[in-house]
Design a protein around this motif. Structure first.
Motif, mmCIF file in Angstrom:
data_model
loop_
_atom_site.group_PDB
_atom_site.id
_atom_site.type_symbol
_atom_site.label_atom_id
_atom_site.label_comp_id
_atom_site.label_asym_id
_atom_site.label_seq_id
_atom_site.Cartn_x
_atom_site.Cartn_y
_atom_site.Cartn_z
ATOM 1 N N TYR A 238 -71.228 7.403 -45.090
ATOM 2 C CA TYR A 238 -72.339 8.055 -45.774
ATOM 3 C C TYR A 238 -73.573 8.210 -44.882
ATOM 4 C CZ TYR A 238 -69.284 6.843 -49.594
ATOM 5 O OH TYR A 238 -68.185 6.709 -50.398
ATOM 6 N N ASP A 239 -73.597 7.524 -43.745
ATOM 7 C CA ASP A 239 -74.694 7.678 -42.789
ATOM 8 C C ASP A 239 -74.542 9.027 -42.092
ATOM 9 O OD1 ASP A 239 -75.517 5.101 -43.422
ATOM 10 O OD2 ASP A 239 -74.501 4.203 -41.689
ATOM 11 N N PRO A 240 -75.650 9.664 -41.728
ATOM 12 C CA PRO A 240 -75.532 10.972 -41.073
ATOM 13 C C PRO A 240 -74.838 10.874 -39.713
ATOM 14 C CG PRO A 240 -77.852 10.294 -41.288
ATOM 15 C CD PRO A 240 -77.020 9.238 -41.929
ATOM 16 N N ALA A 241 -74.065 11.894 -39.407
ATOM 17 C CA ALA A 241 -73.433 11.980 -38.087
ATOM 18 C C ALA A 241 -74.524 12.245 -37.058
ATOM 19 C CB ALA A 241 -72.407 13.109 -38.070
ATOM 20 N N GLU A 242 -74.342 11.673 -35.888
ATOM 21 C CA GLU A 242 -75.303 11.855 -34.801
ATOM 22 C C GLU A 242 -74.565 12.317 -33.553
ATOM 23 O OE1 GLU A 242 -78.670 8.583 -35.797
ATOM 24 O OE2 GLU A 242 -76.752 7.786 -35.131
ATOM 25 N N GLY B 222 -69.943 9.864 -30.467
ATOM 26 C CA GLY B 222 -68.662 9.909 -29.772
ATOM 27 C C GLY B 222 -67.580 10.311 -30.755
ATOM 28 N N ALA B 223 -66.387 9.774 -30.561
ATOM 29 C CA ALA B 223 -65.278 10.056 -31.476
ATOM 30 C C ALA B 223 -65.550 9.363 -32.805
ATOM 31 C CB ALA B 223 -63.964 9.574 -30.888
ATOM 32 N N ARG B 224 -65.516 10.132 -33.885
ATOM 33 C CA ARG B 224 -65.767 9.606 -35.234
ATOM 34 C C ARG B 224 -64.433 9.488 -35.957
ATOM 35 N NH1 ARG B 224 -70.607 10.010 -37.804
ATOM 36 N NH2 ARG B 224 -69.624 10.894 -39.658
ATOM 37 N N ASP C 272 -68.527 17.463 -44.503
ATOM 38 C CA ASP C 272 -69.713 16.638 -44.271
ATOM 39 C C ASP C 272 -69.400 15.378 -43.464
ATOM 40 O OD1 ASP C 272 -71.281 18.444 -45.642
ATOM 41 O OD2 ASP C 272 -71.281 17.291 -47.506
ATOM 42 N N ALA C 273 -68.183 14.914 -43.533
ATOM 43 C CA ALA C 273 -67.808 13.688 -42.819
ATOM 44 C C ALA C 273 -67.804 13.888 -41.296
ATOM 45 C CB ALA C 273 -66.439 13.215 -43.275
ATOM 46 N N ARG C 274 -67.548 15.099 -40.862
ATOM 47 C CA ARG C 274 -67.519 15.435 -39.425
ATOM 48 C C ARG C 274 -66.646 14.451 -38.639
ATOM 49 N NH1 ARG C 274 -73.341 16.340 -37.398
ATOM 50 N NH2 ARG C 274 -72.178 16.486 -35.469
ATOM 51 N N LEU C 275 -65.407 14.338 -39.068
ATOM 52 C CA LEU C 275 -64.458 13.412 -38.461
ATOM 53 C C LEU C 275 -63.694 14.049 -37.313
ATOM 54 C CD1 LEU C 275 -62.679 11.900 -41.580
ATOM 55 C CD2 LEU C 275 -64.625 10.984 -40.322
ATOM 56 N N ASP C 276 -63.312 13.202 -36.387
ATOM 57 C CA ASP C 276 -62.334 13.593 -35.385
ATOM 58 C C ASP C 276 -60.935 13.209 -35.853
ATOM 59 O OD1 ASP C 276 -63.979 14.648 -33.126
ATOM 60 O OD2 ASP C 276 -64.905 12.678 -33.355
ATOM 61 N N ARG D 112 -67.399 6.678 -26.110
ATOM 62 C CA ARG D 112 -67.873 5.983 -27.303
ATOM 63 C C ARG D 112 -66.989 6.303 -28.504
ATOM 64 N NH1 ARG D 112 -73.682 6.653 -27.901
ATOM 65 N NH2 ARG D 112 -73.704 4.779 -26.633
ATOM 66 N N LEU D 113 -66.755 5.271 -29.316
ATOM 67 C CA LEU D 113 -65.960 5.381 -30.536
ATOM 68 C C LEU D 113 -66.806 4.856 -31.687
ATOM 69 C CD1 LEU D 113 -63.365 5.595 -32.269
ATOM 70 C CD2 LEU D 113 -62.689 3.369 -31.333
ATOM 71 N N THR D 114 -66.877 5.632 -32.755
ATOM 72 C CA THR D 114 -67.552 5.175 -33.967
ATOM 73 C C THR D 114 -66.513 5.041 -35.067
ATOM 74 O OG1 THR D 114 -69.649 6.203 -33.330
ATOM 75 C CG2 THR D 114 -69.360 5.687 -35.655
#
Length: 126
Positions: free
Chosen positions: A16-20, A24-26, A41-45, A97-99
């Motif tokens: 639920y936090d905004p993507a930044e 890196g890889a989400r 909205d999730a902007r996932l990889d 980076r990996l989130t």
């Protein structure tokens, strides 16, 4: 020559936090899609369900902080029994980076905390 870092750069973030831009890889690591957020909205990889705890373990834990130590031990046992569940996360961590994204409200007592530790351990042993 480029050398792989000794430890991966892994962040934890609520879905639920905004993507930044520096996420890196989400990668969403929940087994169930989080309520109230669209896939756009999730902007996932990647949505990687295989790294999440089993439904039985998740239900037993119930996000009770008093059960977290036992939950972490049981979850690590699940991950140790299925090392292939970490592969996409390790690959992403090697690339930068990996989130790790999760839906739980508690940022301290959740499976992503344990999962990050498992990936860090596997990263060093890989």
């Amino acid at each position: 020559m480029w050398a792989r870092p000794a430890t991966p750069d892994i962040r934890l973030k609520r879905i639920y936090d905004p993507a930044e831009p520096d996420d890196g890889a989400r990668i969403l690591v929940d087994r169930v899609w989080p309520r109230g957020i669209s896939k756009t909205d999730a902007r996932l990889d990647l949505w990687w369900r295989d790294a999440a705890p089993t439904p039985e373990l998740r239900k037993w834990f119930g996000h009770d902080p008093d059960k977290f130590a036992e939950f972490a031990q049981r979850y690590r046992a699940e991950l140790d029994a299925a090392p292939e569940a970490l592969r996409p996360l390790l690959d992403a961590a090697r690339a930068g980076r990996l989130t790790l994204l999760f839906a739980a409200r508690d940022r301290t007592h959740n499976h992503a905390v344990v999962l990050r530790e498992a990936v860090e351990t596997a990263f060093g042993a890989d």
